[in-house]
Design a protein around this motif. Structure first.
Motif, mmCIF file in Angstrom:
data_model
loop_
_atom_site.group_PDB
_atom_site.id
_atom_site.type_symbol
_atom_site.label_atom_id
_atom_site.label_comp_id
_atom_site.label_asym_id
_atom_site.label_seq_id
_atom_site.Cartn_x
_atom_site.Cartn_y
_atom_site.Cartn_z
ATOM 1 N N SER A 1 3.484 -6.595 8.908
ATOM 2 C CA SER A 1 4.045 -5.241 8.896
ATOM 3 C C SER A 1 3.401 -4.428 10.008
ATOM 4 N N SER A 2 4.010 -3.314 10.321
ATOM 5 C CA SER A 2 3.467 -2.441 11.366
ATOM 6 C C SER A 2 2.364 -1.533 10.827
ATOM 7 N N PHE A 3 2.148 -1.555 9.533
ATOM 8 C CA PHE A 3 1.135 -0.690 8.931
ATOM 9 C C PHE A 3 -0.263 -1.270 9.140
ATOM 10 N N LYS A 4 -1.225 -0.380 9.354
ATOM 11 C CA LYS A 4 -2.606 -0.796 9.594
ATOM 12 C C LYS A 4 -3.558 -0.325 8.495
ATOM 13 N N ASP A 5 -3.086 0.569 7.619
ATOM 14 C CA ASP A 5 -3.950 1.178 6.612
ATOM 15 C C ASP A 5 -3.136 1.402 5.337
ATOM 16 N N ILE A 6 -3.710 1.039 4.184
ATOM 17 C CA ILE A 6 -2.987 1.229 2.927
ATOM 18 C C ILE A 6 -2.744 2.701 2.619
ATOM 19 N N ASN A 7 -3.485 3.584 3.268
ATOM 20 C CA ASN A 7 -3.318 5.018 3.030
ATOM 21 C C ASN A 7 -2.385 5.692 4.030
ATOM 22 N N ASP A 8 -1.738 4.905 4.887
ATOM 23 C CA ASP A 8 -0.766 5.464 5.819
ATOM 24 C C ASP A 8 0.300 6.200 4.993
ATOM 25 N N PRO A 9 0.519 7.470 5.231
ATOM 26 C CA PRO A 9 1.464 8.227 4.398
ATOM 27 C C PRO A 9 2.919 7.765 4.519
ATOM 28 N N ARG A 10 3.241 6.980 5.552
ATOM 29 C CA ARG A 10 4.601 6.457 5.714
ATOM 30 C C ARG A 10 4.809 5.117 5.017
ATOM 31 N N PHE A 11 3.744 4.502 4.515
ATOM 32 C CA PHE A 11 3.756 3.154 3.947
ATOM 33 C C PHE A 11 4.220 3.199 2.490
ATOM 34 N N SER A 12 5.435 2.731 2.254
ATOM 35 C CA SER A 12 5.975 2.687 0.894
ATOM 36 C C SER A 12 6.312 1.255 0.519
ATOM 37 N N ILE A 13 6.189 0.973 -0.762
ATOM 38 C CA ILE A 13 6.521 -0.347 -1.294
ATOM 39 C C ILE A 13 7.399 -0.172 -2.527
ATOM 40 N N PHE A 14 8.229 -1.164 -2.754
ATOM 41 C CA PHE A 14 9.025 -1.166 -3.985
ATOM 42 C C PHE A 14 9.230 -2.594 -4.440
ATOM 43 N N ALA B 1 15.562 -0.619 -7.170
ATOM 44 C CA ALA B 1 14.326 -0.499 -6.392
ATOM 45 C C ALA B 1 13.393 0.460 -7.122
ATOM 46 N N VAL B 2 12.213 -0.035 -7.471
ATOM 47 C CA VAL B 2 11.219 0.784 -8.168
ATOM 48 C C VAL B 2 10.021 0.959 -7.238
ATOM 49 N N PHE B 3 9.795 2.193 -6.814
ATOM 50 C CA PHE B 3 8.703 2.473 -5.886
ATOM 51 C C PHE B 3 7.372 2.518 -6.623
ATOM 52 N N SER B 4 6.333 2.109 -5.910
ATOM 53 C CA SER B 4 4.989 2.028 -6.471
ATOM 54 C C SER B 4 3.990 2.398 -5.376
ATOM 55 N N ASP B 5 2.808 2.791 -5.793
ATOM 56 C CA ASP B 5 1.727 3.026 -4.831
ATOM 57 C C ASP B 5 0.586 2.043 -5.107
ATOM 58 N N ASP B 6 0.930 0.842 -5.551
ATOM 59 C CA ASP B 6 -0.055 -0.180 -5.905
ATOM 60 C C ASP B 6 -0.843 -0.582 -4.658
ATOM 61 N N LYS B 7 -2.097 -0.202 -4.617
ATOM 62 C CA LYS B 7 -2.954 -0.464 -3.445
ATOM 63 C C LYS B 7 -3.176 -1.962 -3.235
ATOM 64 N N ASP B 8 -3.224 -2.734 -4.318
ATOM 65 C CA ASP B 8 -3.393 -4.187 -4.185
ATOM 66 C C ASP B 8 -2.216 -4.823 -3.442
ATOM 67 N N ILE B 9 -1.009 -4.366 -3.766
ATOM 68 C CA ILE B 9 0.172 -4.903 -3.084
ATOM 69 C C ILE B 9 0.167 -4.482 -1.620
ATOM 70 N N LYS B 10 -0.151 -3.229 -1.358
ATOM 71 C CA LYS B 10 -0.217 -2.766 0.033
ATOM 72 C C LYS B 10 -1.263 -3.563 0.812
ATOM 73 N N LYS B 11 -2.384 -3.845 0.179
ATOM 74 C CA LYS B 11 -3.431 -4.635 0.837
ATOM 75 C C LYS B 11 -2.910 -6.040 1.173
ATOM 76 N N GLN B 12 -2.154 -6.631 0.270
ATOM 77 C CA GLN B 12 -1.582 -7.956 0.536
ATOM 78 C C GLN B 12 -0.648 -7.912 1.743
ATOM 79 N N TYR B 13 0.135 -6.840 1.862
ATOM 80 C CA TYR B 13 0.998 -6.706 3.039
ATOM 81 C C TYR B 13 0.160 -6.631 4.315
ATOM 82 N N LEU B 14 -0.907 -5.871 4.280
ATOM 83 C CA LEU B 14 -1.758 -5.761 5.472
ATOM 84 C C LEU B 14 -2.386 -7.108 5.818
ATOM 85 N N GLU B 15 -2.816 -7.859 4.810
ATOM 86 C CA GLU B 15 -3.443 -9.165 5.038
ATOM 87 C C GLU B 15 -2.460 -10.170 5.630
ATOM 88 N N ARG B 16 -1.195 -10.025 5.327
ATOM 89 C CA ARG B 16 -0.175 -10.923 5.894
ATOM 90 C C ARG B 16 -0.023 -10.713 7.390
#
Length: 132
Positions: A98-111, A80-95
């Protein structure tokens, strides 16, 4: 069909994957259902305030196992390689899954999965796929 597409198709058809990590030198497994293919990688999102996040920080090696209704199944070993790629986080939000509402949520992690080996078992036949 491209190897990564074969693996991803199986994961998307079987929405809940069981992800295993290590805790106190013992395996621990839990369902995870946030799989996504982007930038030619398999990604997951998660809350970083959960024990799984801490376990992955200590040891990023995972095993993911999924069984389909027809008893075909896949086992994936990867890092598992963690990243802070905003584009990927945005794709999750668009889907909207997820329970996240903002790409800058400090609890929002992606790998994403790196150094991945997948075994796909279908009716006694095993296909092995390696990805670096």
């Amino acid at each position: 069909m491209e190897k990564l597409t074969i693996v991803m198709d199986f994961l998307q058809q079987n929405k809940i994957q069981i992800l295993s990590t290590i805790h106190d030198s013992k395996p621990i497994a839990r369902p995870i259902g946030s799989v996504m293919l982007a930038k030619n990688k398999i990604w997951y999102c998660m809350n970083n305030d959960k024990p799984m996040f801490m376990q992955l920080q200590q040891n990023p090696m995972v095993c993911i196992c999924v069984c389909a209704q027809d008893y075909s199944w896949i086992r994936i070993h990867a890092k598992a390689v963690f990243s802070d790629d905003k584009d990927i986080k945005k794709q999750y939000l668009e889907r909207g899954t997820s329970s996240f509402k903002d790409i800058n949520d400090p609890r929002f992690s992606i790998f994403y999965l790196s150094d991945m080996h997948a075994e796909l078992h279908i009716k006694g036949v095993v296909e092995n796929y390696n990805f670096t």
